[in-house]
Structures are given as C-alpha cells and as structure tokens.
Design a protein around this motif. Structure first.
Motif, PDB file in Angstrom:
ATOM      1  N   LEU A  84      -2.418  -1.225  -5.265  1.00  0.00           N
ATOM      2  CA  LEU A  84      -3.176  -0.567  -4.200  1.00  0.00           C
ATOM      3  C   LEU A  84      -4.462  -1.314  -3.869  1.00  0.00           C
ATOM      4  O   LEU A  84      -4.810  -1.469  -2.692  1.00  0.00           O
ATOM      5  CB  LEU A  84      -3.500   0.873  -4.606  1.00  0.00           C
ATOM      6  N   LEU A  90       1.823   5.866  -7.366  1.00  0.00           N
ATOM      7  CA  LEU A  90       0.733   6.599  -8.005  1.00  0.00           C
ATOM      8  C   LEU A  90       1.011   8.102  -8.007  1.00  0.00           C
ATOM      9  O   LEU A  90       0.586   8.823  -8.927  1.00  0.00           O
ATOM     10  CB  LEU A  90      -0.588   6.295  -7.296  1.00  0.00           C
ATOM     11  N   GLY A  91       1.720   8.582  -6.978  1.00  0.00           N
ATOM     12  CA  GLY A  91       2.131   9.982  -6.976  1.00  0.00           C
ATOM     13  C   GLY A  91       3.060  10.288  -8.128  1.00  0.00           C
ATOM     14  O   GLY A  91       2.921  11.313  -8.819  1.00  0.00           O
ATOM     15  N   ALA A 134       2.556   1.599  -3.348  1.00  0.00           N
ATOM     16  CA  ALA A 134       1.592   1.945  -4.389  1.00  0.00           C
ATOM     17  C   ALA A 134       1.226   3.424  -4.337  1.00  0.00           C
ATOM     18  O   ALA A 134       1.091   4.078  -5.383  1.00  0.00           O
ATOM     19  CB  ALA A 134       0.342   1.082  -4.255  1.00  0.00           C
ATOM     20  N   LEU A 135       1.076   3.962  -3.133  1.00  0.00           N
ATOM     21  CA  LEU A 135       0.744   5.383  -2.998  1.00  0.00           C
ATOM     22  C   LEU A 135       1.873   6.268  -3.542  1.00  0.00           C
ATOM     23  O   LEU A 135       1.623   7.261  -4.235  1.00  0.00           O
ATOM     24  CB  LEU A 135       0.453   5.720  -1.540  1.00  0.00           C
ATOM     25  N   VAL A 136       3.111   5.895  -3.233  1.00  0.00           N
ATOM     26  CA  VAL A 136       4.253   6.637  -3.776  1.00  0.00           C
ATOM     27  C   VAL A 136       4.282   6.507  -5.299  1.00  0.00           C
ATOM     28  O   VAL A 136       4.468   7.492  -6.023  1.00  0.00           O
ATOM     29  CB  VAL A 136       5.575   6.129  -3.168  1.00  0.00           C
ATOM     30  N   VAL A 164       0.836  -1.205   0.000  1.00  0.00           N
ATOM     31  CA  VAL A 164       0.000   0.000   0.000  1.00  0.00           C
ATOM     32  C   VAL A 164       0.870   1.253   0.000  1.00  0.00           C
ATOM     33  O   VAL A 164       0.636   2.194  -0.770  1.00  0.00           O
ATOM     34  CB  VAL A 164      -0.955  -0.004   1.205  1.00  0.00           C
ATOM     35  N   GLY A 165       1.901   1.275   0.863  1.00  0.00           N
ATOM     36  CA  GLY A 165       2.790   2.434   0.913  1.00  0.00           C
ATOM     37  C   GLY A 165       3.509   2.654  -0.401  1.00  0.00           C
ATOM     38  O   GLY A 165       3.587   3.791  -0.916  1.00  0.00           O
ATOM     39  N   TRP A 167      -1.903   1.060  -9.334  1.00  0.00           N
ATOM     40  CA  TRP A 167      -3.316   0.996  -8.945  1.00  0.00           C
ATOM     41  C   TRP A 167      -3.713  -0.451  -8.639  1.00  0.00           C
ATOM     42  O   TRP A 167      -4.415  -0.720  -7.667  1.00  0.00           O
ATOM     43  CB  TRP A 167      -4.201   1.568 -10.047  1.00  0.00           C
TER      44      TRP A 167
END
Length: 319
Positions: free
Chosen positions: A232, A138-139, A134-136, A131-132, A229
């Motif tokens: 995530l 996607l940024g 994936a967030l980076v 999750v961590g 995505w």
C-alpha cells in the motif's frame, strides 16, 4: 589527475556493463595514483543510471572509505540525482557546490518523476492494481489478525509481528512486516543453523527456529499478510522480485543488482516456480530477470492467478 585529485568521468549510461567495468577498475585506478588526496566522480555526461550503477557506486564508496580517500560527485543531472537521493547515497557521496546549481531548475513534475529503470515502476495501472489489492489484503488481515495473534502468543512468547530491513527498488532499504513465525532470538541463533542454499540467500527446510504455529503460517503464507501494508505504501508490489536482506546484497556481484530495477513483490516468479525447492541463488536471479523481461500488466495478472493456485495446492508455502 590534478594536484592529488583524481577526476573520473563516468559514461553516458551507468548500467550493468558499464557498472561492472567501473567497479572492477575503481580500486586499481586509486592504487595507480601517488599522493592521492581526493577522488571526484564527474557525472556531467551521465544521463541514465540503474540498479547496477547504484551497486557499483556503493562498492566505490566502500573502497574509498577503506582507503580514507574523500569521494565527491560533480554535475549530476536530474535522473542521477534522484537515484542517489532515493537510495540515500547523497548522504555519503557529497555533491560539490558548483553542481547543485542544476537542481533548482527542475520543475515540480520533473522532480517527482522516478529515475529511469524498468517500465513497471512508472505504470500507473500497475500501481492502481497494487493499491486495490493491498486494500483487499489488509481487510483480510484485519479479519484474521486476532485468531493468528492469539495462536502466536499461546505457542511462543514474544511480539505478534516481526519486522526486518530489506532492500527494494534501486537497493533502497525499507522495513518489511510479517506475522512472527520464529522464536524471538532467531537472528542470534541464525549462525547455528546450516544453510542448505547456495549463494547469497539463506534456507533450511527444518529450521529449528521456526515455531509450531510458524510452520503453519509459512505453509499457508499467512505470515506474509502484513506485507500488504508494504504494498500500500509503495515499498513493494503485489508482483515483483524476491525482497533481499542487506546481508545478502553485500555478497552480490554487480550484475545481480539488476533485480532491483523493479519493486520487490509479495509474490512473483520465485513464488509460483516452487520457492520451497529453490536452493541456488543463480536460480533466484534467473527468475527475477525473467520477470523483468516478460513484464506486462497481463503477465502480472497471470502470476496473481498462479499465486492463488500455488497457495491452495498441497505443496504450497515456504519450507
């Protein structure tokens, strides 16, 4: 055998060895019965099923459909039921009414637990890392989206993103996302391109369907950014096995289904071991199984570091 109904009792574990035996014997068992009206799979003694077991059931369902013989399942415990439910097999393998009585006894916690396969699937820390990351990712994707989208559109008419159905954990279908690197009718043209790989996957170093911008995206692996995505939402992991297409899976022998015991990865052993040079499907399987055998959180971190080293090397990317 009762009144034209063949009852097959499945073993306590339906894993690779048992799955191979079941799949190889299933067609013969059906052929031995005269006046066969129905086949029942009795799961009453089966406690564990893995991806190989799912593969064997897929094959059995197809064989029964080809012979127009109804196939049903009896007495599923929670792990087997969850495996069938998450892969969608309960829609094509009916569960008889008398065995459904077991299911309401499950607590909410038990009902949400995934089937027993590989420990990486149950690791909360690995999921947190996914999750961590994936967030980076996607940024980064958001920052690069406009220039990549503009380059794709100027180079070749068609959509910016490309999606395709792939097979994930336990063989479950999901839709993968990428920046488009091929012409829009690439799937239709696939038959005209020579496959340079051996076995159940496709590769061509000079695939004419790849656009000019697409070659750059693949060389730098930027085409795969939208897959963060998929990571995530849990269809994929940062590190795992190579995501396969349904066309490839239809050619699998039962032992090859073991690769679905873990979630497919954005990267993995196949990525850091020279994916551009891999030509034999057996090498893909060997790398996937090596990852499963060696898996730990530390091993995932090691492969993440190696992925970055490969990406920034001169010979990175997919051909």
């Amino acid at each position: 055998m009762r009144n034209g109904v063949l009852i097959l009792q499945l073993p306590p574990r339906l894993t690779v060895a048992e799955a191979v035996a079941f799949r190889s014997g299933f067609a013969g068992w059906l052929a031995e019965v005269e006046g066969l009206r129905q086949v029942v799979l009795d799961f009453g003694g089966t406690a564990i099923i893995d991806s190989s077991g799912i593969g064997a059931l897929v094959g059995a369902i197809k064989t029964a459909q080809e012979r127009a013989v109804p196939l049903e399942a009896w007495s599923l415990n929670r792990q087997v039921f969850l495996a069938l439910q998450m892969t969608g097999l309960e829609k094509v393998l009916p569960i008889t009414a008398h065995s459904e009585g077991l299911l309401p006894q499950l607590s909410h916690t038990e009902d949400q637990r995934p089937p027993l396969t590989h420990p990486s699937v149950r690791s909360a820390v690995k999921r947190g890392l996914d999750v961590g990351g994936a967030l980076v990712g996607l940024g980064v994707t958001a920052l690069l989206f406009l220039p990549i989208a503009l380059a794709i559109r100027l180079d070749s008419p068609g959509p910016i993103l490309f999606s395709q159905v792939r097979c994930g954990w336990m063989g479950r279908h999901f839709r993968i996302w990428k920046f488009r690197s091929m012409v829009t009718d690439a799937e239709r043209l696939k038959g005209s391109v020579v496959n340079q790989a051996q076995g159940a996957f496709f590769k061509n170093d000079n695939d004419p369907r790849i656009t000019r911008v697409g070659r750059i995206l693949r060389k730098t692996s930027l085409d795969e950014l939208p897959q963060f995505w998929n990571v995530l939402i849990g269809d994929m992991s940062l590190i795992g096995t190579r995501p396969a297409t349904p066309d490839e899976v239809r050619r699998y022998a039962i032992p090859s289904w073991q690769r679905f015991d873990v979630r497919p990865g954005l990267s993995g052993e196949w990525q850091v071991s020279g994916r551009s040079s891999i030509r034999d499907f057996e090498d893909v399987i060997r790398l996937d199984l090596r990852y499963q055998q060696n898996w730990s959180l530390g091993y995932d971190l090691k492969l993440i570091v190696r992925t970055f080293l490969v990406l920034f090397s001169r010979n990175s990317g997919a051909a």
